[in-house]
Design a protein around this motif. Structure first.
Motif, PDB file in Angstrom:
ATOM      1  N   TYR A   1       0.842  -1.206   0.000  1.00  0.00           N
ATOM      2  CA  TYR A   1       0.000   0.000   0.000  1.00  0.00           C
ATOM      3  C   TYR A   1       0.876   1.255   0.000  1.00  0.00           C
ATOM      4  O   TYR A   1       0.629   2.222  -0.715  1.00  0.00           O
ATOM      5  CB  TYR A   1      -0.917  -0.020   1.223  1.00  0.00           C
ATOM      6  N   GLU A   2       1.917   1.213   0.796  1.00  0.00           N
ATOM      7  CA  GLU A   2       2.854   2.327   0.893  1.00  0.00           C
ATOM      8  C   GLU A   2       3.550   2.569  -0.448  1.00  0.00           C
ATOM      9  O   GLU A   2       3.736   3.712  -0.864  1.00  0.00           O
ATOM     10  CB  GLU A   2       3.868   1.966   1.995  1.00  0.00           C
TER      11      GLU A   2
ATOM     12  N   LEU B   1      10.243   0.255  -5.142  1.00  0.00           N
ATOM     13  CA  LEU B   1       9.446   1.050  -4.202  1.00  0.00           C
ATOM     14  C   LEU B   1       8.971   0.213  -3.018  1.00  0.00           C
ATOM     15  O   LEU B   1       8.885   0.706  -1.894  1.00  0.00           O
ATOM     16  CB  LEU B   1       8.244   1.672  -4.928  1.00  0.00           C
ATOM     17  N   THR B   2       8.665  -1.065  -3.274  1.00  0.00           N
ATOM     18  CA  THR B   2       8.229  -1.900  -2.149  1.00  0.00           C
ATOM     19  C   THR B   2       9.391  -2.162  -1.188  1.00  0.00           C
ATOM     20  O   THR B   2       9.200  -2.166   0.031  1.00  0.00           O
ATOM     21  CB  THR B   2       7.649  -3.257  -2.616  1.00  0.00           C
ATOM     22  N   VAL B   3      10.575  -2.370  -1.757  1.00  0.00           N
ATOM     23  CA  VAL B   3      11.736  -2.604  -0.884  1.00  0.00           C
ATOM     24  C   VAL B   3      12.013  -1.346  -0.046  1.00  0.00           C
ATOM     25  O   VAL B   3      12.249  -1.427   1.169  1.00  0.00           O
ATOM     26  CB  VAL B   3      12.974  -3.011  -1.717  1.00  0.00           C
ATOM     27  N   MET B   4      11.923  -0.203  -0.689  1.00  0.00           N
ATOM     28  CA  MET B   4      12.138   1.050   0.049  1.00  0.00           C
ATOM     29  C   MET B   4      11.053   1.250   1.104  1.00  0.00           C
ATOM     30  O   MET B   4      11.327   1.681   2.221  1.00  0.00           O
ATOM     31  CB  MET B   4      12.142   2.231  -0.917  1.00  0.00           C
ATOM     32  N   ALA B   5       9.824   0.909   0.732  1.00  0.00           N
ATOM     33  CA  ALA B   5       8.720   1.074   1.681  1.00  0.00           C
ATOM     34  C   ALA B   5       8.928   0.161   2.893  1.00  0.00           C
ATOM     35  O   ALA B   5       8.691   0.558   4.039  1.00  0.00           O
ATOM     36  CB  ALA B   5       7.389   0.760   1.004  1.00  0.00           C
ATOM     37  N   ALA B   6       9.413  -1.042   2.635  1.00  0.00           N
ATOM     38  CA  ALA B   6       9.653  -1.981   3.736  1.00  0.00           C
ATOM     39  C   ALA B   6      10.704  -1.413   4.688  1.00  0.00           C
ATOM     40  O   ALA B   6      10.543  -1.468   5.918  1.00  0.00           O
ATOM     41  CB  ALA B   6      10.093  -3.330   3.179  1.00  0.00           C
TER      42      ALA B   6
END
Lengths: 385, 115
Positions: free
Chosen positions: A308-309, A328-333
């Motif tokens: 979602y982030e 982006l998902t890795v960064m969001a995590a």
């Protein structure tokens, strides 16, 4: 913002002082409660969005929707009575009881479950983040084999009874359609090629989360099927898609064989289906399933938050590739749970299992903004597919 | 009159349903063939633009049909996005879908055992 290592509770996300003031001065008790419950409020991100949108005067937009608008489901179900004459007749509105018509009641429940996932888990007030009414039209046309999102509302057919049952039968399909609305408001992601497949995948991800949450299933327990129950007994197949095992959902004389790949090496290049949006979505679908299963527990808690982030990341472009979304998902995590923590590793590992490598140095690079110090590096090469 | 009907889109991609379907009106029951002839002329099919209906911003999973008709040396294709607003075109599409379904059923003596 600093994250303490191992800190996994998302409520630690900061309520900025100006916002606290705003709410303290102007908010009702309920709004204060929402403010405290709201998650994933990342002031830096909000600022980034404003900078990028070139609307510095839009200070009001700094205040997240759920905190200023009373969170309230507003569902309306219309019966099109097996015609194409939209909108049809209102048959159930918010707060009214069951009608006894399964299509009406399933649509009502499915819209509610979807609203609740976004509201209670992600702190989002409806599709647009601003209390948008949820509207569904059921019994569209005769023997109609589809459900779709027309940009504002959902439309469901009854199915032909030969291949398909009514399309409200699968709550994840309802969540899927509404998630298209969320993606449109947050992305958007063009409905074409990889960005279109990402758009489709995000709808499957959040649709599946709606179902898993309704059934109170952990990632381990979930079947990760999309649209289970839609096929009649005449069809050799279990569902429209399998997030866990793309390509295995059906193999039927009439429908053909599930064409979804689960790895980049099997990526399908086609001009059909808007460039394979419902085909290649299998790849990011499987990445989400792997990440959620690896992290364990309820998929909406960590993996769901991370996805979602990433969807809300202002760096998400309308023509984003799988790889740029993966980054982006890795960064969001890392942002949500701490750099180098299990979450970041699980997400990175999940993408690598579907053939998308997010390099360590790239993932954390500060990419945005005027005056940001960008590390010197060679120009980005296209992903090696 | 030769008709080709191609379905695309929808909530999933089904290779079996995406294959273009062809019909010759000569092979159809006379009343169906007649209805289609009438439908084509009522809808002014050969005067229609190549695409009818555009997806709204953010729309997804809509079904799109490409109808190609060859008749008396003319050949024309029209792409129709559901829901089709124009009543004559909508009626024609309904006729073609129905005819295709009947055509398919008679051709394959569906359903086969074991399904």
């Amino acid at each position: 913002m600093r994250h303490s290592p191992g800190h996994r509770h998302s409520l630690h996300c900061i309520l900025p002082p100006y916002l606290a003031r705003e709410i303290a001065q102007n908010g009702s008790a309920q709004q204060r409660a929402y403010a405290l419950r709201t998650i994933a409020v990342d002031t830096t991100f909000r600022a980034m969005r404003l900078v990028r949108s070139g609307m510095p005067q839009a200070t009001r937009r700094l205040i997240p929707g759920p905190m200023v608008v009373e969170s309230q489901k507003q569902r309306t179900i219309y019966d099109v009575k097996n015609t194409q004459a939209l909108p049809g007749t209102v048959v159930r509105t918010e707060g009214q009881g069951d009608t006894g018509d399964p299509a009406v009641d399933e649509a009502y429940t499915g819209l509610g479950a979807t609203y609740d996932l976004y509201g209670e888990v992600f702190g989002r007030n409806s599709i647009d983040g601003n209390g948008m009414q949820l509207i569904a039209h059921v019994h569209y046309d005769e023997n109609y084999d589809n459900a779709f999102w027309d940009g504002e509302r959902m439309v469901f057919g009854d199915g032909d009874g030969d291949l398909f049952n009514r399309f409200t039968i699968a709550v994840d399909v309802i969540g899927h359609e509404l998630a298209h609305g969320v993606t449109e408001h947050e992305g958007p992601l063009a409905y074409f090629l990889q960005s279109g497949a990402l758009n489709e995948s995000l709808s499957d991800v959040f649709g599946s989360l709606v179902k898993q949450r309704l059934l109170n299933q952990t990632a381990e327990q979930a079947d990760w099927l999309i649209g289970a129950g839609l096929f009649t007994d005449n069809v050799e197949g279990v569902s429209l898609r399998s997030m866990k095992d793309p390509g295995t959902a059906y193999d039927d004389d009439v429908l053909g064989k599930d064409p979804q790949p689960g790895h980049m090496r099997d990526f399908v290049s086609t001009w059909e289906d808007n460039g394979g949006v419902h085909i290649n979505s299998g790849i990011p679908n499987r990445a989400f399933c792997i990440a959620a299963t690896q992290l364990g527990g309820y998929a909406w808690e960590r993996a769901g938050h991370i996805w979602y982030e990433a969807l809300r990341d202002p760096r998400l472009r309308s023509n984003s590739s799988f790889l740029s979304f993966a980054r982006l998902t890795v960064m969001a995590a890392g942002r949500l749970y701490g750099t180098g923590q299990d979450e970041e590793k699980a997400v990175r590992d999940a993408w690598s299992q579907v053939g998308l490598r997010v390099s360590r140095e790239r993932a954390g690079e500060p990419v945005w903004g005027p005056g940001a110090q960008l590390p010197k590096q060679p120009p980005q090469r296209p992903p090696a597919h | 009159m030769r008709i080709e009907l191609k379905r695309e889109g929808g909530v999933a991609f089904f290779p079996g349903l995406a294959r273009p379907r062809s019909m010759e009106t000569g092979e159809l029951p006379p009343e169906t063939a007649e209805a289609i002839q009438r439908g084509v002329s009522d809808a002014r099919f050969f005067e229609q633009p190549a695409t009818v209906g555009t997806a709204a911003r953010g729309a997804a999973d809509q079904t799109r049909y490409t109808v190609t008709i060859e008749d008396g040396g003319r050949r024309h294709s029209v792409q129709l996005l559901e829901p089709v607003e124009e009543p004559h075109l909508r009626a024609l599409l309904e006729l073609l879908k129905k005819a295709d379904k009947e055509h398919r059923a008679s051709a394959h003596a569906h359903p086969s055992p074991g399904r």
